[in-house]
Scaffold this active site. Structure first.
Site, PDB file in Angstrom:
ATOM      1  N   GLY A 207       0.817  -1.208   0.000  1.00  0.00           N
ATOM      2  CA  GLY A 207       0.000   0.000   0.000  1.00  0.00           C
ATOM      3  C   GLY A 207       0.844   1.248   0.000  1.00  0.00           C
ATOM      4  O   GLY A 207       2.062   1.181   0.168  1.00  0.00           O
ATOM      5  N   PRO A 208       0.206   2.396  -0.197  1.00  0.00           N
ATOM      6  CA  PRO A 208       0.941   3.660  -0.234  1.00  0.00           C
ATOM      7  C   PRO A 208       1.606   3.960   1.109  1.00  0.00           C
ATOM      8  O   PRO A 208       1.218   3.368   2.129  1.00  0.00           O
ATOM      9  CB  PRO A 208      -0.145   4.705  -0.517  1.00  0.00           C
ATOM     10  CG  PRO A 208      -1.375   3.963  -0.833  1.00  0.00           C
ATOM     11  CD  PRO A 208      -1.234   2.587  -0.334  1.00  0.00           C
ATOM     12  N   GLY A 210       2.557   5.451   4.659  1.00  0.00           N
ATOM     13  CA  GLY A 210       1.801   6.083   5.743  1.00  0.00           C
ATOM     14  C   GLY A 210       0.401   5.568   5.956  1.00  0.00           C
ATOM     15  O   GLY A 210      -0.418   6.204   6.589  1.00  0.00           O
ATOM     16  N   HIS A 428      -8.702  33.859 -10.919  1.00  0.00           N
ATOM     17  CA  HIS A 428      -8.307  32.482 -11.239  1.00  0.00           C
ATOM     18  C   HIS A 428      -9.023  31.489 -10.309  1.00  0.00           C
ATOM     19  O   HIS A 428      -9.662  30.549 -10.772  1.00  0.00           O
ATOM     20  CB  HIS A 428      -6.785  32.357 -11.100  1.00  0.00           C
ATOM     21  CG  HIS A 428      -6.239  31.017 -11.485  1.00  0.00           C
ATOM     22  ND1 HIS A 428      -5.566  30.810 -12.665  1.00  0.00           N
ATOM     23  CD2 HIS A 428      -6.270  29.822 -10.861  1.00  0.00           C
ATOM     24  CE1 HIS A 428      -5.205  29.545 -12.738  1.00  0.00           C
ATOM     25  NE2 HIS A 428      -5.616  28.916 -11.644  1.00  0.00           N
ATOM     26  N   GLU A 429      -8.941  31.766  -9.023  1.00  0.00           N
ATOM     27  CA  GLU A 429      -9.532  30.825  -8.053  1.00  0.00           C
ATOM     28  C   GLU A 429     -11.056  30.813  -8.156  1.00  0.00           C
ATOM     29  O   GLU A 429     -11.671  29.751  -8.091  1.00  0.00           O
ATOM     30  CB  GLU A 429      -9.099  31.177  -6.623  1.00  0.00           C
ATOM     31  CG  GLU A 429      -7.604  31.024  -6.354  1.00  0.00           C
ATOM     32  CD  GLU A 429      -7.054  29.659  -6.703  1.00  0.00           C
ATOM     33  OE1 GLU A 429      -7.769  28.657  -6.557  1.00  0.00           O
ATOM     34  OE2 GLU A 429      -5.886  29.598  -7.156  1.00  0.00           O
ATOM     35  N   ASP A 505      -2.589  23.202 -12.848  1.00  0.00           N
ATOM     36  CA  ASP A 505      -3.888  22.818 -13.412  1.00  0.00           C
ATOM     37  C   ASP A 505      -3.689  22.091 -14.736  1.00  0.00           C
ATOM     38  O   ASP A 505      -4.320  21.069 -15.013  1.00  0.00           O
ATOM     39  CB  ASP A 505      -4.751  24.054 -13.683  1.00  0.00           C
ATOM     40  CG  ASP A 505      -4.962  24.879 -12.434  1.00  0.00           C
ATOM     41  OD1 ASP A 505      -4.843  24.297 -11.348  1.00  0.00           O
ATOM     42  OD2 ASP A 505      -5.230  26.093 -12.552  1.00  0.00           O
TER      43      ASP A 505
END
Ligand code: ADP
Length: 605
Positions: A207-208, A210, A428-429, A505
């Site tokens: 698994g990943p 952590g 932008h946001e 993005d």
């Protein structure tokens, strides 16, 4: 669990100490022992004894200006200073004593032989015996272990009532269920033996990072109440060829002595990588791996030694390691889902003082995609924040803020944006948020901020998934791409120019579009053919293309077409809602940070 530290000092340390003691003894104590037997007398006594023929041996030490002499039986040694005496030789001759330059042995020859030869040997042999018995007891002893080389250095945790239990590992129910069988076996091996079932020798936790793989392994040992040996794959690989193999042997010898027990090898990919037969490969690693394979074959089933290993790159493991009879069982330890995240937060929140209005579900929802370790970090960051602000408990806003700290980096309070930059970032946001909100299937916005963070982001739109998503439809993915392009679309619409702010993005949108076409079969022409294979599934999941150059060109064309289409859609949405866009951007510009509710309220006004 309590960790038992084994003696760290190698054998050579003890030998050096003994050598030093002996040298000190020889330098300081021996002369003292020797001198003690000598009696200091005056010259007159010497003359009297010579006169009375009571002298045994006489030694004249011209350089030191003194005479050593003994009585008739040689039992006492006397010393006296030399006087100018021309008749000395005659006097001695008359007295019938034995005399010469060097004749008197100041110490007993037997004693001096014992002290300088026999004693050191005895001490050395005794220490050797003691140490080897001690090492044998700890590990079974091996030649390679002289001077501490080739020792496994495995950390041993002994049985302890306060060890980690499954209850401490939140979420991960499937993994726990899988591992429960092991615990049951360790408790009651007879049940399995009777029917002829044998436990898998090795279990691979995959698994990943952590997600609690180490914790789960410890919990198995804790539940079964057996010793736990832990070692990291990289610790096996040493500078000297052959040491890794010797460490593997040593680890297994220790484990077999302590059976039933759990051996945990973290990051097994460090030694278990595929052997690819390249010339000049890593000899040491391959020898270590070979030894591991041999050891795993070597112990019979049902000895009670269970090996757990963790990795986040299972596809790089050597096939010999994953074949039946070795690590044949694979337990996936995935990133926690919404419920899992909530539980993990609650487990870690036990340690901190909480305010009354803390809503774990909301936090878990906001921290979508966070691993267990990140959630632990979030709760700790929240507690640190509370201390920094001088409060006695952790509040909801502490937790919310620390999600951003952990996921997006600290707010960079002193990064100064020019007015124009701030305006661009605000548009932008809001562009992202507006496109997301206007597409019915997109997740609502949680929070928008234009306070720059240390991770380099100038602004940040946090979206929240409603409920758990396991499947995503083509439309949802398209909407996601449209949302990602929304920021740039707003800049184009309002400022008629573009900035560098959209690079992240662009990267994400392209990755998504490429995956839709090459992995998810969502393009018109390619039907259900996969053109990419995912490597490192648990470490970001990069895909590499597996198709002809022509197809690659076609894939590229379709990716461009897809992203372009969504970009246009986003631009259209913003054009249609230009007034709201201006209003929201203005508001964000003023406030710098607005919540999802404020956003929705302005939008629906
Ligand atoms: P891994 O071995 O998978 O990289 P660890 O087991 O070392 O991860 O986990 C690191 C830390 O993350 C743990 O010490 C614990 O605080 C936290 N953690 C991870 N997963 C969980 C979980 N499921 N429940 C509680 N805590 C967790």
């Amino acid at each position: 669990m309590q960790e038992v530290k084994k003696p760290k000092k190698p054998l050579i340390f003890y030998y050096v100490v003994v050598m030093m003691i002996l040298m000190l003894f020889n330098f300081l104590a021996m002369p003292w022992i020797a001198r003690r037997q000598i009696q200091e007398v005056d010259y007159g006594t010497f003359l009297d004894m010579a006169e009375n023929k009571e002298l045994g041996q006489v030694e004249v030490q011209q350089q030191e200006n003194m005479i050593l002499f003994t009585n008739k039986d040689n039992t006492v040694i006397y010393r006296t200073g030399m006087m100018p005496d021309g008749d000395l030789t005659q006097r001695l001759w008359d007295s019938g004593a034995q005399f010469s330059g060097e004749i008197i042995q100041q110490t007993d020859p037997l004693l001096s032989f014992l002290l300088s030869w026999v004693l050191p040997i005895v001490i050395f042999v005794a220490i050797g015996q003691y140490m080897s018995r001690k090492i044998m007891k700890n590990a079974g002893g091996s030649n390679a272990m002289m001077f501490g080389v080739g020792k496994s250095n495995a950390k041993v945790y002994v049985k302890s009532s306060e060890g980690i239990k499954f209850a401490d590992v939140a979420g991960e129910d499937e993994a726990k269920e899988n591992l429960w069988e092991i615990v049951d076996y360790l408790h009651n091996p007879g049940k399995y033996r009777e029917i002829g079932a044998s436990m898998p020798k090795g279990i691979l936790l995959v698994g990943p990072p952590g997600t609690g793989k180490t914790m789960l392994a410890k919990a198995v040992a804790g539940e079964a109440n057996v010793p736990f040996f832990s070692m990291s794959g990289s610790e096996f690989v040493e500078m000297f060829v052959g040491m890794g193999a010797s460490k593997v042997r040593d680890l297994f010898r220790q484990a077999k002595e302590k059976a039933p027990c759990i051996v945990f090898i973290d990051e097994i990919d460090a030694i278990g990588q595929k052997r690819d037969g390249r010339i000049g490969g890593n000899d040491e690693r391959e020898q270590t791996l070979n030894q591991l394979l041999t050891e795993m074959d070597g112990f019979e089933e049902n000895t009670g030694v269970i090996i757990l290993a963790a990795t986040n790159r299972p596809e790089t493991l050597d096939p010999a390691l994953t074949r039946p009879g070795r690590f044949d069982r694979r337990v996936p330890v995935e990133l926690p889902d919404l419920k899992g995240r909530e539980e993990i937060l609650k487990v870690h929140a036990r340690k901190i003082k909480l305010g009354e209005n803390v809503d774990f579900e909301k936090i878990a929802r906001m921290a979508s995609g966070a691993s267990g370790a990140e959630l632990a970090n979030i709760t700790n960051e929240a507690a640190l924040r509370a201390v920094r602000d001088g409060r006695a408990y952790v509040s909801q806003s502490d937790l919310e803020e620390s999600i951003e700290v952990v996921i997006a980096g600290y707010q960079k309070k002193n990064a100064i944006l020019t007015d124009q930059e701030k305006k661009i970032v605000a548009y932008h946001e809001v562009g992202h948020a507006l496109v997301a909100a206007k597409q019915t299937n997109s997740a609502p916005v949680q929070k928008i901020t234009i306070v720059p963070s240390t991770s380099g982001a100038l602004g940040y739109t946090m979206q929240v998934e409603e409920g758990n998503h396991y499947l995503m439809s083509k439309e949802e993915l398209e909407n996601k791409i449209a949302t990602l392009t929304g920021g740039r679309a707003a800049e184009e619409l309002v400022f008629q120019s573009v900035s560098t702010g959209a690079s992240n993005d662009i990267e994400q949108a392209t990755k998504l579009a490429r995956a839709m076409i090459t992995q998810y079969g969502m393009s018109k022409d390619f039907d259900m053919v996969a053109f990419a294979t995912v490597t490192n599934q648990y470490l970001g999941g990069d895909a590499s293309l597996t198709c002809s150059a022509q197809t690659q060109a076609e894939v590229d064309r379709q990716v461009v077409e897809l992203v372009k289409g969504q970009h246009e859609k986003a631009a259209q949405i913003l054009k249609d809602n230009r007034e709201k866009l201006d209003e929201l951007a203005e508001y964000l510009y003023e406030k710098e940070t607005i919540t999802g509710e404020e956003f929705m309220e302005i939008l629906n006004r």
